[in-house]
Motif scaffolding. Structure first.
Motif, mmCIF file in Angstrom:
data_model
loop_
_atom_site.group_PDB
_atom_site.id
_atom_site.type_symbol
_atom_site.label_atom_id
_atom_site.label_comp_id
_atom_site.label_asym_id
_atom_site.label_seq_id
_atom_site.Cartn_x
_atom_site.Cartn_y
_atom_site.Cartn_z
ATOM 1 N N GLY A 1 0.807 -1.225 0.000
ATOM 2 C CA GLY A 1 0.000 0.000 0.000
ATOM 3 C C GLY A 1 0.832 1.263 0.000
ATOM 4 N N GLY A 2 1.968 1.229 -0.663
ATOM 5 C CA GLY A 2 2.802 2.409 -0.764
ATOM 6 C C GLY A 2 3.769 2.597 0.382
ATOM 7 N N HIS A 3 3.687 1.763 1.418
ATOM 8 C CA HIS A 3 4.621 1.827 2.542
ATOM 9 C C HIS A 3 5.672 0.732 2.401
ATOM 10 C CE1 HIS A 3 1.113 3.960 4.213
ATOM 11 N NE2 HIS A 3 2.025 4.650 4.885
ATOM 12 N N THR A 4 6.913 1.131 2.589
ATOM 13 C CA THR A 4 7.997 0.170 2.466
ATOM 14 C C THR A 4 8.357 -0.385 3.833
ATOM 15 O OG1 THR A 4 8.883 1.345 0.553
ATOM 16 C CG2 THR A 4 10.367 -0.174 1.669
ATOM 17 N N TYR A 5 8.551 -1.689 3.882
ATOM 18 C CA TYR A 5 8.899 -2.362 5.133
ATOM 19 C C TYR A 5 10.239 -3.058 4.963
ATOM 20 C CZ TYR A 5 4.132 -1.486 6.534
ATOM 21 O OH TYR A 5 2.974 -0.873 6.867
#
Lengths: 166, 312
Positions: free
Chosen positions: B271-275
């Motif tokens: 969802g557009g967040h990098t982990y």
């Protein structure tokens, strides 16, 4: 055996907290830490009547817990927790209390990136306050190896904290 | 203790103070212990030590052994005479097996020509070199034993030598290290295998085998999350990375053959967040030849977990 059973039960009660701390710092996972502590106690129970005494007993106990931790880590699935990259940035270090807190976070974070045996060496040195000879005995390695594990970790932490100040 | 060491000590103290409760069930401990049976510590008994001491005194060196500092029995037993050699941190390349010089085979798909072993704190891994091998090991003084050998393939490239290698490991009861040389001995004290440290130049194979491209494995990524994963990347200890195409929820990528050392991390976007992986410390084992599936699961709490399993 009743006397032995009673003394073992007392030993478990007396040492559970310290074993738990040690296992938690090395495994970094509550379930693994609990398993490691249980495994260590089981191993000690099986040899309870024939364990060494005095300082040798303490060294034996330490080694039992550390070996149990490393065993649990080795057996567990390669399971990794991940977090937002924003939380991974190096924390600054200064006498300020908030920064000291951040430095402690950085210690925990760095420990998570060490190999288990290196992490165990660091924990034994800075938490259990063992000298390098005792760490080597506990880990079953050369004293120079134990010293190297700890030295590399402190060098990494120093580098990170310096980066945080810049 | 300098400032950095104080920071370390304080950080660990604080981490310990924040640990979750870890209740110990004494009844469970005792039940498990009883079920497994009592096990003598097998450490040197005082009677045994007395005999040894008498013998050593006769030999004129007993006093030194009895008074040397830091002698603590290992778990469950330590040789009272010999300190354990450090076997870890080195790739040991076989130079002699069963009394015969090692014959190099044609390079395997990993570029290997001779059998080798790598020891970590509690396990040993390696190859013969056409089939990966792995086991637990116990080192007590100079006494070395292997157990729990894992299943492995049965690819023949020098069958006779492979059988000698397997027999040598099975027969091993002691180990001797002399600098960059390692010798495995059987119960009779005969050398069953010799190895040279990869970094050394004493072994011809050490000059032939590159230190990279040893661990080449095929990895595929499975998205077990309910979200689509993008920008998937795996990180390895040698600094290499492997990128994978976007994976819709429930899908699996194609295999990618990469030259890797231990997997130390992973990253993916949801969802557009990098982990990013933050706990590579659990992954210090080298990857053996074969196909692995890396499974990613994204939890609603914002945590992504990664597991790596060897296929078959």
């Amino acid at each position: 055996m009743e006397a032995g059973h009673a003394s073992f039960t007392e030993f478990v009660r007396a040492r559970s907290d310290r074993f738990g701390d040690l296992a938690w710092l090395i495994t970094r996972n509550a379930e693994d830490a609990r398993d490691a502590v249980q495994d260590a106690f089981v191993g000690l129970y099986r040899r309870w009547d024939d364990l060494p005494t005095g300082d040798e007993f303490e060294a034996y106990v330490h080694r039992s817990v550390v070996n149990a931790c490393l065993g649990v880590i080795r057996r567990r699935p390669r399971s990794l927790l991940v977090a937002e990259p924003e939380r991974l940035r190096a924390a600054p270090a200064s006498p300020d209390a908030a920064d000291a807190l951040a430095a402690s976070d950085e210690v925990w974070r760095l420990c998570g990136e060490l190999k288990p045996v290196q992490r165990a060496a660091v924990v034994l040195r800075f938490w259990a306050d063992l000298d390098y000879g005792e760490i080597a005995t506990t880990l079953g390695c050369a004293e120079a190896t134990a010293r190297s594990h700890v030295h590399r970790a402190t060098r990494q932490l120093r580098s990170r904290l310096n980066q945080g100040r810049q | 203790m300098d400032d950095i060491e104080k920071v370390f000590a304080e950080g660990l103290r604080r981490a310990a103070s924040e640990r979750p409760a870890l209740p110990v069930d004494v009844d469970e401990v005792v039940a498990r212990g009883e079920a497994m049976g009592r096990e003598p510590a097998r450490r040197p008994t005082w009677r045994w030590l007395a005999v040894a001491a008498a013998a050593l005194l006769v030999a004129g060196v007993g006093v030194w052994y009895l008074n040397r500092p830091g002698v603590v029995p290992a778990v469950p037993v330590a040789s009272p005479m010999v300190s354990s050699p450090d076997l870890t941190g080195t790739r040991w390349l076989a130079t002699e097996i069963g009394g015969r010089p090692v014959e190099q085979v044609g390079p395997t798909m990993n570029g290997e020509r001779v059998p080798w072993l790598v020891f970590d704190a509690t396990t040993v891994s390696g190859a013969d070199p056409c089939n990966g091998v792995g086991a637990d090991y116990r080192l007590e003084g100079d006494r070395l034993s292997f157990s729990n050998w894992g299943a492995h393939t049965d690819v023949g490239c020098n069958t006779t030598q492979q059988q000698r290698f397997e027999k040598a490991l099975t027969d091993t009861t002691r180990v001797q290290r002399d600098g960059d040389s390692l010798a495995l001995l059987d119960a009779r004290g005969s050398t069953v295998a010799r190895f040279a440290a990869e970094s050394g130049r004493s072994s011809p194979s050490a000059t032939i085998l590159p230190s990279v491209a040893i661990h080449r494995v095929a990895i595929r990524v499975r998205n077990a999350a309910t979200d689509d994963l993008t920008q998937i990347r795996l990180y390895f200890a040698d600094g290499s990375t492997a990128e994978f195409p976007d994976l819709p929820a429930g899908s699996t990528s194609d295999r990618r053959v990469v030259s890797v050392s231990p997997l130390v991390g992973a990253g993916a976007s949801v969802g557009g967040h990098t982990y990013m992986v933050t706990d590579p410390g659990a992954n210090d084992d080298p990857l053996l030849q074969g196909v692995y599936t890396c499974t990613l699961v994204f939890a609603a709490q914002g945590q992504l977990s990664l597991s790596l399993q060897k296929d078959g």
